[in-house]
Every structure is written in structure tokens, then in C-alpha cells.
Write an enzyme that holds these catalytic residues in place. Sequence first.
Site, PDB file in Angstrom:
ATOM      1  N   SER A  97     -50.066  -3.937  20.538  1.00 59.40           N
ATOM      2  CA  SER A  97     -51.305  -3.354  20.100  1.00 59.40           C
ATOM      3  C   SER A  97     -50.718  -2.421  19.137  1.00 59.40           C
ATOM      4  CB  SER A  97     -51.987  -2.827  21.112  1.00 59.40           C
ATOM      5  OG  SER A  97     -53.045  -2.163  20.567  1.00 59.40           O
TER       6      SER A  97
ATOM      7  N   TYR B  46     -54.894   1.345  28.793  1.00 62.57           N
ATOM      8  CA  TYR B  46     -54.379   0.281  27.614  1.00 62.57           C
ATOM      9  C   TYR B  46     -53.313   0.579  26.826  1.00 62.57           C
ATOM     10  CZ  TYR B  46     -55.577  -3.239  24.005  1.00 62.57           C
ATOM     11  OH  TYR B  46     -55.214  -4.334  22.962  1.00 62.57           O
TER      12      TYR B  46
HETATM   13  P1  NAP Z   1     -60.294 -11.683  24.246  1.00 60.73           P
HETATM   14  O1  NAP Z   1     -60.840 -12.657  23.303  1.00 60.73           O
HETATM   15  O2  NAP Z   1     -61.008 -10.820  25.205  1.00 60.73           O
HETATM   16  O3  NAP Z   1     -59.095 -12.574  24.788  1.00 60.73           O
HETATM   17  C1  NAP Z   1     -58.585 -12.053  25.986  1.00 60.73           C
HETATM   18  C2  NAP Z   1     -57.606 -13.217  26.922  1.00 60.73           C
HETATM   19  O4  NAP Z   1     -57.195 -12.764  27.895  1.00 60.73           O
HETATM   20  C3  NAP Z   1     -59.003 -14.205  27.243  1.00 60.73           C
HETATM   21  O5  NAP Z   1     -58.561 -15.578  27.119  1.00 60.73           O
HETATM   22  C4  NAP Z   1     -59.065 -13.923  28.750  1.00 60.73           C
HETATM   23  O6  NAP Z   1     -59.526 -14.975  29.472  1.00 60.73           O
HETATM   24  C5  NAP Z   1     -57.645 -13.524  29.218  1.00 60.73           C
HETATM   25  N1  NAP Z   1     -57.569 -12.871  30.254  1.00 60.73           N
HETATM   26  C6  NAP Z   1     -57.931 -11.658  30.711  1.00 60.73           C
HETATM   27  N2  NAP Z   1     -57.688 -11.348  31.809  1.00 60.73           N
HETATM   28  C7  NAP Z   1     -57.169 -12.468  32.363  1.00 60.73           C
HETATM   29  C8  NAP Z   1     -56.683 -12.847  33.808  1.00 60.73           C
HETATM   30  N3  NAP Z   1     -56.971 -11.842  34.749  1.00 60.73           N
HETATM   31  N4  NAP Z   1     -56.515 -14.029  34.068  1.00 60.73           N
HETATM   32  C9  NAP Z   1     -56.337 -14.906  33.058  1.00 60.73           C
HETATM   33  N5  NAP Z   1     -56.697 -14.529  31.730  1.00 60.73           N
HETATM   34  C10 NAP Z   1     -57.101 -13.592  31.536  1.00 60.73           C
HETATM   35  O7  NAP Z   1     -59.584 -10.766  23.449  1.00 60.73           O
HETATM   36  P2  NAP Z   1     -58.507 -10.943  22.458  1.00 60.73           P
HETATM   37  O8  NAP Z   1     -58.561  -9.637  21.268  1.00 60.73           O
HETATM   38  O9  NAP Z   1     -58.100 -12.128  21.916  1.00 60.73           O
HETATM   39  O10 NAP Z   1     -57.072 -10.424  23.063  1.00 60.73           O
HETATM   40  C11 NAP Z   1     -55.990 -10.959  23.297  1.00 60.73           C
HETATM   41  C12 NAP Z   1     -54.595  -9.934  23.324  1.00 60.73           C
HETATM   42  O11 NAP Z   1     -54.546  -9.390  22.355  1.00 60.73           O
HETATM   43  C13 NAP Z   1     -54.618  -8.944  24.416  1.00 60.73           C
HETATM   44  O12 NAP Z   1     -53.625  -8.635  25.009  1.00 60.73           O
HETATM   45  C14 NAP Z   1     -55.410  -7.791  23.700  1.00 60.73           C
HETATM   46  O13 NAP Z   1     -54.954  -6.604  24.475  1.00 60.73           O
HETATM   47  C15 NAP Z   1     -54.601  -8.005  22.358  1.00 60.73           C
HETATM   48  N6  NAP Z   1     -55.121  -7.183  21.309  1.00 60.73           N
HETATM   49  C16 NAP Z   1     -56.223  -7.278  20.789  1.00 60.73           C
HETATM   50  C17 NAP Z   1     -56.646  -6.788  19.590  1.00 60.73           C
HETATM   51  C18 NAP Z   1     -58.100  -6.859  18.870  1.00 60.73           C
HETATM   52  O14 NAP Z   1     -58.462  -6.113  18.009  1.00 60.73           O
HETATM   53  N7  NAP Z   1     -58.898  -7.944  19.498  1.00 60.73           N
HETATM   54  C19 NAP Z   1     -55.753  -5.872  19.052  1.00 60.73           C
HETATM   55  C20 NAP Z   1     -54.635  -5.568  19.451  1.00 60.73           C
HETATM   56  C21 NAP Z   1     -54.258  -6.200  20.735  1.00 60.73           C
HETATM   57  P3  NAP Z   1     -61.110 -14.771  29.647  1.00 60.73           P
HETATM   58  O15 NAP Z   1     -61.960 -15.217  28.502  1.00 60.73           O
HETATM   59  O16 NAP Z   1     -61.535 -15.638  30.887  1.00 60.73           O
HETATM   60  O17 NAP Z   1     -61.694 -13.453  29.986  1.00 60.73           O
END
Ligand code: NAP
Length: 250
Positions: free
Chosen positions: A142, A155
Site C-alpha cells: 500500500s 493497516y
Molecule cells: P476489496 O475489494 O475489499 O477486496 C479485498 C479482498 O480480500 C476481497 O476479495 C475480500 O473478500 C478478501 N478478503 C478480505 N478478508 C478476507 C478473509 N478473511 N479471507 C479471505 N478473503 C478475504 O479491496 P481491494 O482494494 O481490492 O483490496 C485488495 C488489496 O489491495 C488489499 O490487500 C488492500 O489492502 C490493498 N490495497 C487497496 C488499495 C485501494 O485503494 N483499494 C490501495 C492499496 C492497497 P470478500 O469480498 O469476501 O470480503
Amino acid sequence: MTDLFNLSGRVAVVTGANTGIGQGIAVALAQAGADVVTVGRSPTDETRAMLPEGTRHHDIRTDLSTAAPAAGIVEEVVSTMGCIDILVNNAGIIRRADAVDFTEADWDAVMDTNLKSLFFLSQAAGRAMIGQGSGKIINVASLLSFQGGIRVSSYTAAKSGVAGLTKILANEWAAKGVNVNAIAPGYIETNNTTALREDPKRSADILGRIPAGRWGRPSDMGGAAVFLASSASDYVNGITLPVDGGWLAR
Ligand code: NAP
């Protein structure tokens, strides 16, 4: 040149691939030729429908909030797909509260999913990859691997830890043929950032700082993921690569 990025015949495991960044990465890896294993707690029908026709796909339904399933996941991947070439540790959560109010439950939930589970799945995959003499691990870090952020104590701690783990695993495994690197997404339109995008002030502040002039999309992560998963990055070890529309350049 084309072969440098060709993932045909490689088995890629992506956690949290039912939506958001994980979905974008899974689709990009498949478009580069990889077979895909999705790992997570929600149905992946939408992602499956986005994979190029003929992509070999296997889904493992499991909760990654503990390290318990790690070894079993890798065993299932190897027994169903034959090997594990690429692991993308993408699954993650975020909890927001002022530091003075931050609860132990919100601390533990984020650290367990975003850091502990990531380490033990990497360990299980790393054992298999070291055994076969090759592998690529890509952690999703991140901007808060570099910056402090606000109202997201666990986080920031976890994602700073992800950058550190990326380096130590690279140090231990680079000479064994296993590349460990990370991608640091900028502000991406996913469930993770819904609260930010619904707050008009935060949303405008964020957008105003992004040199590219727009929020990122999950598909924007695909190129970096293919690079770090392919032989194009064979001499790249331990980096956390920002894919942020220039945010960190400001
Ligand atoms: P998201 O749409 O909320 O996706 C998160 C994913 O992680 C979903 O598939 C979720 O499954 C899964 N997950 C969470 N807890 C879990 C668990 N206990 N067991 C299995 N799966 C689990 O958010 P995203 O933005 O795509 O996030 C993906 C990654 O990118 C994360 O590591 C996040 O920190 C990182 N990130 C995001 C951003 C941003 O701006 N969006 C920026 C930097 C980093 P469910 O759908 O079942 O909850």
C-alpha cells in the site's frame, strides 16, 4: 520480447480474487496465459466469467483471517494443478478509527489477515517453490507501506510490515530461484475505498493530489503483476513497486 511476459503453463494463485484488485490481477495473469487458482471466502463466479476462454481455473473457498489454512491451500494447488509458480497475496481488510479510540479487535483483525496470514501462506508456497527451484511471490502492499496515513493504525502497521517481509523473504529466497516483490497500489476504486470516495472532502483532497488526475482501477494493477510474475523480473528482488498515478512523486 513477448516471451519475457508470457505466463503460459504457469499456475498462479491469487487471494481475494472475487472482486477489486485481486480480480484485476487474476484476469491480467490469465490474459498473459496463466492458469488461475482463486482463494477466498466469497464466490468467484464473476471473476471466472472474466477469464479468457479456456483458462484452467480452480477455486479454493477458505477464510484467510488465520494462518491455519495456509499449508492446505498449497497442498490443494499442487495436487489439483501440478505445481505453484506464482502467489499473489492480495486479500486484505481495513479498519478506520482515530488512534485514541482504536480497539484491540480492529488491531488484531487487520494484522492477522493482512500480515500474519500473508506470511504463513508465503512460507507454505515458498517451501514448494524452493523445492521446484523457481517461483514468484507478489505481495499487495500500500502507499501506507511508505506513508503514515490517518485513522488506520493497524493497516499502516500491517502494510509497512508487508514491505519488510517482502525484503526479508527476497533476501532468503532470491538465490533459490524465488522472487519476492510487492505492488503498492495507489487510491483504487474498490470496496476498500468506498468510505473515502463517499466523503466529499476526503475524495476531493485525494483526487487533487494524484498527478494522473483520476483514481486507479483494478485493471491498472495488471501490468505490474504480470511483470513481477514473469521472467521479465527474474533479477528484481525485494522491491515494493508503487502503481499510484504518481501519488508518491508529489
Ligand atoms: P476489496 O475489494 O475489499 O477486496 C479485498 C479482498 O480480500 C476481497 O476479495 C475480500 O473478500 C478478501 N478478503 C478480505 N478478508 C478476507 C478473509 N478473511 N479471507 C479471505 N478473503 C478475504 O479491496 P481491494 O482494494 O481490492 O483490496 C485488495 C488489496 O489491495 C488489499 O490487500 C488492500 O489492502 C490493498 N490495497 C487497496 C488499495 C485501494 O485503494 N483499494 C490501495 C492499496 C492497497 P470478500 O469480498 O469476501 O470480503
